[in-house]
Design a protein around this motif. Structure first.
Motif, PDB file in Angstrom:
ATOM      1  N   LEU A  13       0.823  -1.205   0.000  1.00 28.21           N
ATOM      2  CA  LEU A  13       0.000   0.000   0.000  1.00 28.21           C
ATOM      3  C   LEU A  13       0.858   1.256   0.000  1.00 28.21           C
ATOM      4  O   LEU A  13       0.541   2.239  -0.673  1.00 28.21           O
ATOM      5  N   GLN A  14       1.959   1.233   0.753  1.00 26.77           N
ATOM      6  CA  GLN A  14       2.835   2.405   0.832  1.00 26.77           C
ATOM      7  C   GLN A  14       3.500   2.702  -0.508  1.00 26.77           C
ATOM      8  O   GLN A  14       3.851   3.851  -0.784  1.00 26.77           O
ATOM      9  N   LYS A  17       0.416   4.656  -2.359  1.00 27.45           N
ATOM     10  CA  LYS A  17      -0.162   5.899  -1.833  1.00 27.45           C
ATOM     11  C   LYS A  17       0.440   6.213  -0.473  1.00 27.45           C
ATOM     12  O   LYS A  17       1.012   5.350   0.193  1.00 27.45           O
ATOM     13  N   MET A  19       0.458   6.764   3.341  1.00 29.73           N
ATOM     14  CA  MET A  19      -0.314   6.292   4.488  1.00 29.73           C
ATOM     15  C   MET A  19       0.396   6.717   5.762  1.00 29.73           C
ATOM     16  O   MET A  19       1.594   6.475   5.916  1.00 29.73           O
ATOM     17  N   GLY A  88      -5.890  11.860   5.176  1.00 31.42           N
ATOM     18  CA  GLY A  88      -5.526  10.699   4.372  1.00 31.42           C
ATOM     19  C   GLY A  88      -5.666   9.375   5.101  1.00 31.42           C
ATOM     20  O   GLY A  88      -6.227   9.285   6.199  1.00 31.42           O
ATOM     21  N   ASP A  89      -5.117   8.335   4.477  1.00 26.54           N
ATOM     22  CA  ASP A  89      -5.195   6.980   5.025  1.00 26.54           C
ATOM     23  C   ASP A  89      -4.291   6.829   6.243  1.00 26.54           C
ATOM     24  O   ASP A  89      -3.191   7.395   6.297  1.00 26.54           O
ATOM     25  N   LYS A  90      -4.777   6.041   7.198  1.00 28.75           N
ATOM     26  CA  LYS A  90      -4.048   5.865   8.450  1.00 28.75           C
ATOM     27  C   LYS A  90      -4.040   4.392   8.845  1.00 28.75           C
ATOM     28  O   LYS A  90      -4.982   3.644   8.546  1.00 28.75           O
ATOM     29  N   ALA A  91      -2.981   3.985   9.526  1.00 28.02           N
ATOM     30  CA  ALA A  91      -2.888   2.627  10.067  1.00 28.02           C
ATOM     31  C   ALA A  91      -2.300   2.704  11.463  1.00 28.02           C
ATOM     32  O   ALA A  91      -1.362   3.464  11.712  1.00 28.02           O
ATOM     33  N   HIS A 114     -11.840   6.133   9.844  1.00 27.52           N
ATOM     34  CA  HIS A 114     -11.404   4.824   9.362  1.00 27.52           C
ATOM     35  C   HIS A 114      -9.887   4.693   9.471  1.00 27.52           C
ATOM     36  O   HIS A 114      -9.141   5.549   8.988  1.00 27.52           O
ATOM     37  N   VAL A 115      -9.456   3.641  10.124  1.00 29.86           N
ATOM     38  CA  VAL A 115      -8.027   3.306  10.173  1.00 29.86           C
ATOM     39  C   VAL A 115      -7.880   1.819   9.899  1.00 29.86           C
ATOM     40  O   VAL A 115      -8.802   1.037  10.131  1.00 29.86           O
ATOM     41  N   SER A 116      -6.709   1.443   9.409  1.00 29.27           N
ATOM     42  CA  SER A 116      -6.353   0.028   9.308  1.00 29.27           C
ATOM     43  C   SER A 116      -5.531  -0.338  10.538  1.00 29.27           C
ATOM     44  O   SER A 116      -4.939   0.523  11.184  1.00 29.27           O
TER      45      SER A 116
END
Length: 350
Positions: A13-14, A17, A19, A88-91, A114-116
């Motif tokens: 994923l990184q 995009k 994250m 943006g996307d977060k984990a 939303h987070v992973s």
């Protein structure tokens, strides 16, 4: 509901995009080791984590969970607010992808954030790093900077890295300059942090036609350099920097700033003074005590470091080294650039 992803899925994923990674462990755990580039938004701080751990041991699991819930409930608004400020996307992750990261991800999901969650946590990431370093090979050609202490090897490398050259700054990653005085004024990395940062840097330069690094020893302070880099050092193109003594002393004064850390340098000198001829060692000690640092440094170079690091052609495996003899570090930067350009032109025939 949050989504679980493995470390391998995270890496894929990184590549596609941006994250943002959030380490939800305590600040001390985060300082000890983390995934490079991560933010720290702890579920529990160090004191809270210690308190819950004590309850777990002395009372039991349920009591520890109840206390953890009470602590988390009190800080929930501030915790959620920090995540809302991240675009943006977060984990998120913790030590093994367990209770803390699950709690954080569940709470955030309930608040429509939303987070992973990274399964296996930092433990799984550490395994990925160790596996990578164990099986890593460098296909690109290596250019390796050699030279006596004070010849500006690190300064040259860092200038080139700032300009986008594929440099692997081992001392920078280690937080140590590689000498008995090398830790002073720096924040030394532990092995886990060094390994993680090294893997990330190698990923950044893996498509380059060559890599450039300094001829380090197997150990930099307490850090152990992987075997594949030591082997590459031996087989790489050796570039030896030579500077006049006055410039070497000036460079060391600039790099080490002895006036700001006088007592620490005096203490470090005690560790090596018995390896130097007694009258000379006494004079070096007096120079450092009295703040005559250039004089003390010059004597250290002449009577300790230069004899110790005897750079001769016998060190180099297959070919004679390329010697860069200049008056200033700035000139060394230009000379190394020219060497790299010429070497690459010869390789490509352009």
């Amino acid at each position: 509901m949050f989504q679980d992803i493995s470390v391998n899925e995270l890496l894929e994923l990184q590549n596609k995009k941006k994250m943002t990674l959030i380490d939800v462990r305590s600040p001390s755990e985060y300082r000890d080791s983390t995934i490079p580039g991560s933010l720290n938004i702890p579920v529990f701080n160090d004191e809270e984590r210690a308190e819950i751990g004590t309850i777990y041991k002395q009372v039991g699991v349920d009591a520890a969970k109840e206390r953890g819930l009470a602590i988390m409930s009190a800080k929930l608004p501030a915790f959620v607010k920090q995540f809302k400020e991240i675009d943006g996307d977060k984990a998120v992750y913790c030590w093994r992808g367990g209770m803390r990261s699950r709690t954080a991800a569940t709470v955030l999901s309930l608040m429509d954030i939303h987070v992973s969650r990274i399964t296996g946590g930092i433990k799984a990431y550490r395994k990925y790093v160790l596996d990578t370093l164990e099986h890593k090979t460098l296909e690109a050609e290596a250019f390796v900077l050699h030279g006596l202490t004070g010849t500006g090897k690190t300064a040259v490398l860092r200038q080139l890295q700032q300009e986008g050259y594929p440099v692997v700054d081992l001392e920078g990653l280690a937080g140590h300059r590689g000498s008995i005085f090398g830790h002073i004024g720096l924040q030394a990395s532990n092995q886990k942090t060094f390994d993680s940062e090294l893997v990330e840097r190698l990923k950044q330069v893996e498509s380059a036609p060559y890599v450039l690094f300094e001829a380090e020893s197997k150990r930099i302070g307490k850090i152990v350099v992987p075997d594949f880099l030591m082997e590459k050092k031996e087989s790489g193109v050796a570039i030896v920097l030579e500077l006049p003594m006055e410039e070497r002393v000036r460079q060391i004064m600039e790099d080490y700033n002895p006036a700001a850390y006088k007592e620490q340098y005096l203490a470090a000198f005690q560790l090596i003074k018995n390896r130097i001829h007694t009258p000379v060692a006494a004079e070096i000690g007096r120079s450092l005590e009295e703040g005559r640092f250039p004089q003390g440094i010059r004597m250290l170079l002449e009577h300790y470091y230069d004899p110790k690091y005897n750079h001769t052609s016998s060190q180099y495996e297959d070919a004679s080294p390329i010697v860069v003899s200049v008056d200033k570090v700035e000139e060394a930067v230009k000379a190394v650039k020219e060497i790299l350009r010429n070497q690459m032109q010869q390789k490509t025939g352009t």
